[in-house]
Design an enzyme around this catalytic site. Structure first.
Site, PDB file in Angstrom:
ATOM      1  N   ARG A 128      -8.660  -5.035   0.780  1.00  0.00           N
ATOM      2  CA  ARG A 128      -8.962  -4.416  -0.452  1.00  0.00           C
ATOM      3  C   ARG A 128     -10.226  -4.015  -0.536  1.00  0.00           C
ATOM      4  O   ARG A 128     -10.668  -3.032  -0.985  1.00  0.00           O
ATOM      5  CB  ARG A 128      -8.670  -5.405  -1.739  1.00  0.00           C
ATOM      6  N   TYR A 129     -11.258  -4.898   0.070  1.00  0.00           N
ATOM      7  CA  TYR A 129     -12.710  -4.644  -0.093  1.00  0.00           C
ATOM      8  C   TYR A 129     -13.217  -3.591   0.693  1.00  0.00           C
ATOM      9  O   TYR A 129     -14.131  -2.755   0.428  1.00  0.00           O
ATOM     10  CB  TYR A 129     -13.654  -5.895   0.097  1.00  0.00           C
TER      11      TYR A 129
ATOM     12  N   HIS B  33     -18.037 -18.785  -7.202  1.00  0.00           N
ATOM     13  CA  HIS B  33     -17.851 -17.275  -6.811  1.00  0.00           C
ATOM     14  C   HIS B  33     -17.285 -16.356  -7.739  1.00  0.00           C
ATOM     15  O   HIS B  33     -16.426 -16.757  -8.694  1.00  0.00           O
ATOM     16  CB  HIS B  33     -16.608 -17.362  -5.630  1.00  0.00           C
ATOM     17  N   ALA B  34     -17.907 -15.369  -8.072  1.00  0.00           N
ATOM     18  CA  ALA B  34     -17.812 -14.569  -9.415  1.00  0.00           C
ATOM     19  C   ALA B  34     -16.197 -13.965  -9.479  1.00  0.00           C
ATOM     20  O   ALA B  34     -15.740 -13.653  -8.255  1.00  0.00           O
ATOM     21  CB  ALA B  34     -18.825 -13.183  -9.306  1.00  0.00           C
TER      22      ALA B  34
ATOM     23  N   HIS C 144     -12.927 -16.128   0.177  1.00  0.00           N
ATOM     24  CA  HIS C 144     -11.910 -15.576   0.187  1.00  0.00           C
ATOM     25  C   HIS C 144     -10.495 -16.449   0.991  1.00  0.00           C
ATOM     26  O   HIS C 144      -9.461 -16.146   0.845  1.00  0.00           O
ATOM     27  CB  HIS C 144     -11.743 -14.099   0.537  1.00  0.00           C
TER      28      HIS C 144
ATOM     29  N   GLU D  38     -11.139  -3.070  -6.763  1.00  0.00           N
ATOM     30  CA  GLU D  38     -12.261  -3.584  -6.541  1.00  0.00           C
ATOM     31  C   GLU D  38     -13.268  -2.430  -6.449  1.00  0.00           C
ATOM     32  O   GLU D  38     -14.539  -2.498  -6.174  1.00  0.00           O
ATOM     33  CB  GLU D  38     -12.219  -4.216  -5.034  1.00  0.00           C
TER      34      GLU D  38
ATOM     35  N   TYR E 159       0.806  -1.214   0.013  1.00  0.00           N
ATOM     36  CA  TYR E 159      -0.087   0.040  -0.010  1.00  0.00           C
ATOM     37  C   TYR E 159       0.723   1.258  -0.254  1.00  0.00           C
ATOM     38  O   TYR E 159       0.276   2.181   0.512  1.00  0.00           O
ATOM     39  CB  TYR E 159      -0.830   0.054   1.139  1.00  0.00           C
TER      40      TYR E 159
ATOM     41  N   HIS F 155     -13.318  -4.613 -13.293  1.00  0.00           N
ATOM     42  CA  HIS F 155     -12.213  -5.282 -13.282  1.00  0.00           C
ATOM     43  C   HIS F 155     -11.794  -5.383 -14.782  1.00  0.00           C
ATOM     44  O   HIS F 155     -10.540  -5.273 -14.932  1.00  0.00           O
ATOM     45  CB  HIS F 155     -12.243  -6.679 -12.645  1.00  0.00           C
TER      46      HIS F 155
ATOM     47  N   HIS G  91     -19.609  -4.787 -11.021  1.00  0.00           N
ATOM     48  CA  HIS G  91     -18.396  -4.812 -10.427  1.00  0.00           C
ATOM     49  C   HIS G  91     -17.161  -5.505 -11.033  1.00  0.00           C
ATOM     50  O   HIS G  91     -16.339  -5.136 -11.390  1.00  0.00           O
ATOM     51  CB  HIS G  91     -18.592  -5.718  -8.985  1.00  0.00           C
ATOM     52  N   GLU G  92     -17.818  -6.851 -11.726  1.00  0.00           N
ATOM     53  CA  GLU G  92     -16.701  -7.603 -12.206  1.00  0.00           C
ATOM     54  C   GLU G  92     -16.079  -6.907 -13.781  1.00  0.00           C
ATOM     55  O   GLU G  92     -15.189  -7.040 -14.017  1.00  0.00           O
ATOM     56  CB  GLU G  92     -17.416  -8.962 -12.643  1.00  0.00           C
TER      57      GLU G  92
HETATM   58  O1  X8Z Z   1     -15.375 -11.261  -4.067  1.00  0.00           O
HETATM   59  C1  X8Z Z   1     -16.171 -10.151  -4.544  1.00  0.00           C
HETATM   60  C2  X8Z Z   1     -16.288 -10.137  -6.005  1.00  0.00           C
HETATM   61  C3  X8Z Z   1     -15.081 -10.696  -6.879  1.00  0.00           C
HETATM   62  S1  X8Z Z   1     -13.612  -9.785  -6.442  1.00  0.00           S
HETATM   63  C4  X8Z Z   1     -17.499 -11.016  -6.219  1.00  0.00           C
HETATM   64  N1  X8Z Z   1     -16.470  -9.444  -3.576  1.00  0.00           N
HETATM   65  C5  X8Z Z   1     -16.374  -9.599  -2.274  1.00  0.00           C
HETATM   66  C6  X8Z Z   1     -17.213 -10.873  -1.678  1.00  0.00           C
HETATM   67  O2  X8Z Z   1     -18.022 -11.326  -2.391  1.00  0.00           O
HETATM   68  O3  X8Z Z   1     -17.031 -11.141  -0.648  1.00  0.00           O
HETATM   69  C7  X8Z Z   1     -17.109  -8.162  -4.054  1.00  0.00           C
HETATM   70  C8  X8Z Z   1     -17.560  -7.485  -2.725  1.00  0.00           C
HETATM   71  C9  X8Z Z   1     -16.762  -8.283  -1.599  1.00  0.00           C
HETATM   72 ZN    ZN Z   2     -13.809  -7.982  -7.203  1.00  0.00          ZN
END
Ligand code: X8Z
Ligand code: ZN
Length: 687
Positions: free
Chosen positions: A586-587, A418-419, A577, A476, A222, A452, A448-449
């Site tokens: 990051r989120y 998971h997207a 995650h 993100e 960072y 990226h 969101h995607e």
């Molecule tokens: O994982 C994601 C995206 C992919 S980078 C779908 N997000 C986090 C989650 O789902 O926990 C977006 C918001 C937070």
């Molecule tokens: Zn994302």
């Protein structure tokens, strides 16, 4: 593997991460393998070339293992990852000989980025490196395959995450929700052992590189000293905490109204009642939390489902099937066709065989039509998201995006649902991998995607080592900035919201809709890595994994499980995650940054009026400003990129608070007379 793509750029290290004392014999040999007399600038040019050349092979292996989970694809993905991490360790070892030498600032930055480029730092010991990639692949696969099975024999039924999430989304039955929540969390139990070994191995990799542990490596991305990251994120959290506490208080009142005494656990929110498996997004509680039912008509989920049903009916009609009972008409049709083919009156036996075959044909035909309708709907939702980006002057996604992406959950195999967004080759082969279902959550996730992907496309002209976000929070935040611009007016213009909705009630409703997605998220965005930092630095030991998890959930989110969760569980593993090893701070940052970006783009678009009324849809000036920021990639410290965008080089929750000011005032009124807040210590997560 990050959900975004290959773990290339975490971000820049200007901190004190020295490499002194790291260097096994192998690494030394590798260092010697670099060409004699090579300058630092030439070294980075070579690494950029070699990296780009090997990149597609790794992404292809990862793509296959995420879209076809089986032993073969996992073996190949683990091997590809092993090759890559071995090469990365070699480059890092080679880079050491340039320490203290003259080089361009860009080269110095690229070397710093290289050292931080994997969130899964691998030990130098080849056997351990190989073990690490196997575990990583297996953990992600276990999550993707995870299913909660109940019943015996004929009655046995297995449900995967999507179906269990459906229960939390739609059911308001306390026990059904509890069952779905507990069921999904049982999937993570077997991950505990592998995860603790994983933590040991990445820590060894981090130490081999000169970091104290993997948490320190993550926090080194960072452009500030790693020791400052906790304080910086705490500062931001303290800015927004009063708003979260108001929302928490309001939600608790409504849950108690719905479920009685079981609507809270000692003042904390029951984990299984928040409409979301991890309580990170409360949008699904709209039915309970909507301030003014009907005002502004923002039921986007229903509107999308209606569109999906219309698409299905269109296909049924084209196939000459009854829209009310397609299965029966398909079966009758299939029977009639087969009878005609038979050409004579059937015997009893033949009639039975025909019936059976007609039944199977009808099942397949109806499922196929449903699948085609779902695909058309998913693509239409994605095209709608693309339209927002192109309205800003950004390019259309390439044709290959539409043919190579995964839009739906396949019926016949396991995938990681998971997207995620993927840059396969740094030159235009971009894809998303999702299991899209028509609904508000998935609709905004597509935006969101695509954020990226547009970032990827914008910085593809940069050298490979600069192809990343200014920091990972920027990456993100891009699509989410667009989501903020999806105002009620925008949603009405695309047929997903009705009515006029300009009054105070409609405004509060619109704000609540956004807050349920974004404000509810903030403490969750922090707590995951507070947990992992503790795991990596050894302050959270494996025999306290779950206790620490629930302690942090209580402290930050004010959430508690309905019944004790002892160390037989591994509840962290139930969040993608963690087994997927994607850093999460990051989120949190993204949820702050996106409001800063949004405000800057609204200013660029000449918006006056309240911030929450702004949409920059169709505004090319805003689009150019956005694209210019994206194009910088990781080529300079994020503070400089932020300054170019917003005029300030600091992350700041001011714009978020400005945006939600009307709601915060309204919540305070609603909560008057309530004792808001909670005592984390009163929660009893373990017996
Ligand atoms: O994982 C994601 C995206 C992919 S980078 C779908 N997000 C986090 C989650 O789902 O926990 C977006 C918001 C937070
Ligand atoms: Zn994302």
């Amino acid at each position: 593997m990050t959900p975004r793509r290959l773990p290339l750029v975490l971000s820049v290290c200007l901190g004190a991460a020295t490499l002194a004392g790291c260097g096994s014999d192998d690494a030394k040999k590798e260092a010697e393998a670099s060409p004699k007399g090579e300058t630092a600038d030439a070294f980075i040019a070579r690494v950029n070339d070699e990296y780009k050349a090997m990149y597609p092979e790794i992404t292809s292996a990862q793509w296959l293992s995420a879209t076809y989970i089986n032993d073969d694809s996992q073996r190949i993905a683990a091997k590809a990852n092993e090759r890559y991490l071995t090469q990365l360790n070699a480059w890092i070892a080679q880079s050491r000989k340039f320490e203290g030498q003259k080089m361009t600032p860009a080269t110095a930055r690229a070397i710093a980025l290289l050292k931080l480029s994997s969130s899964m730092p691998a030990p130098h010991d080849p056997a351990k490196l190989s073990e690490l990639t196997r575990i990583a692949t297996s953990l992600e696969g276990a999550y993707g395959e995870g299913a909660y099975c109940t019943g015996e024999g004929e009655a046995r039924r297995c449900r995967q995450l999507g179906e269990l999430e459906d229960v939390l989304r739609s059911s308001r039955d306390y026990d059904q929700q509890l069952d779905a929540w507990q069921g999904w969390h049982s999937v993570a139990i077997p991950m505990r052992q592998e995860y603790s070994r994983f933590a040991e191995l990445v820590n060894e990799g981090s130490r081999d590189m000169g970091f104290a542990d993997t948490g320190e490596l993550w926090r080194s991305g960072y452009d500030m000293a790693p020791g400052e990251v906790a304080a910086e994120t705490d500062r931001l959290w303290n800015q927004v905490k009063p708003l979260y506490e108001q929302l928490h208080c309001y939600a608790r009142t409504k849950l108690v109204a719905q479920y009685g005494a079981r609507g809270q656990v000692d003042g904390l929110l029951p984990a299984h009642l928040m409409g979301n498996m991890w309580q990170q997004d409360w949008s699904n509680l709209w039915d309970l939390l909507q301030p003014y039912p009907g005002a502004g008509s923002l039921d986007i989920g229903s509107a999308l489902r209606t569109q999906a049903d219309a698409e299905y009916e269109k296909l049924l009609t084209a196939a000459k099937l009854d829209t009310q009972d397609p299965f029966e008409s398909a079966r009758d049709g299939a029977y009639a066709t087969q009878l005609k083919q038979l050409g004579h009156a059937p015997s009893d036996e033949e009639r039975e065989a025909l019936s059976r075959r007609a039944y199977d044909t009808a099942i397949a035909q109806v499922a196929d039509l449903r699948q085609r309708a779902d695909l058309a709907t998913a693509k239409a939702m994605t095209a709608r998201a693309q339209d927002f980006y192109t309205s800003l002057g950004m390019p259309k996604l390439p044709e290959s995006y539409w043919s190579k992406s995964q839009f739906l959950k396949p019926r016949d195999r396991n995938v990681v649902c998971h997207a995620s967004a993927w840059d396969m080759n740094m030159e235009g082969d971009v894809r998303t991998k999702m299991c899209i279902a028509p609904g508000e959550e998935d609709f905004t996730t597509i935006y969101h995607e695509l954020g990226h992907l547009y970032y990827d496309l914008a910085y593809n002209p940069q050298p490979p080592l600069f192809q990343g976000g200014a920091n990972d929070g920027f990456h993100e935040a891009i699509g989410d900035t667009i989501v903020l611009a999806m105002t009620p007016d925008y949603l009405r213009s695309i047929g997903l919201a009705q009515g006029e909705g300009q009054d105070q009630q409609a405004l509060v409703n619109a704000q609540m809709r956004m807050a349920l997605a974004k404000v509810s998220f903030l403490p969750f965005g922090l707590m995951i890595d507070r947990w992992r930092w503790g795991v990596f630095d050894g302050s959270i030991k494996p025999d306290h994994y779950n206790q620490a998890w629930w302690q942090l959930k209580a402290q930050y989110q004010g959430v508690a499980p309905a019944s004790p969760r002892d160390e037989t569980f591994f509840d962290a593993g139930a969040k993608y995650h963690v087994p997927g090893n994607t850093p999460y701070t990051r989120y949190f940052m993204a949820h702050i940054l996106q409001f800063q970006f949004y405000k800057a783009l609204c200013d660029a678009a000449g918006h006056t009026g309240p911030l929450n009324q702004c949409s920059f849809y169709g505004n090319k000036v805003a689009g150019q400003k956005f694209w210019a920021m994206l194009g910088k990639g990781a080529s300079q410290p994020w503070q400089a990129t932020l300054k170019g965008m917003t005029g300030s080089d600091r992350m700041d929750a001011g714009p978020l608070l400005e945006y939600f000011a009307p709601l915060q005032g309204w919540l305070k009124q609603q909560n008057e007379g309530q004792r808001c807040g909670w005592q984390a210590s009163t929660a009893k997560p373990t017996p």
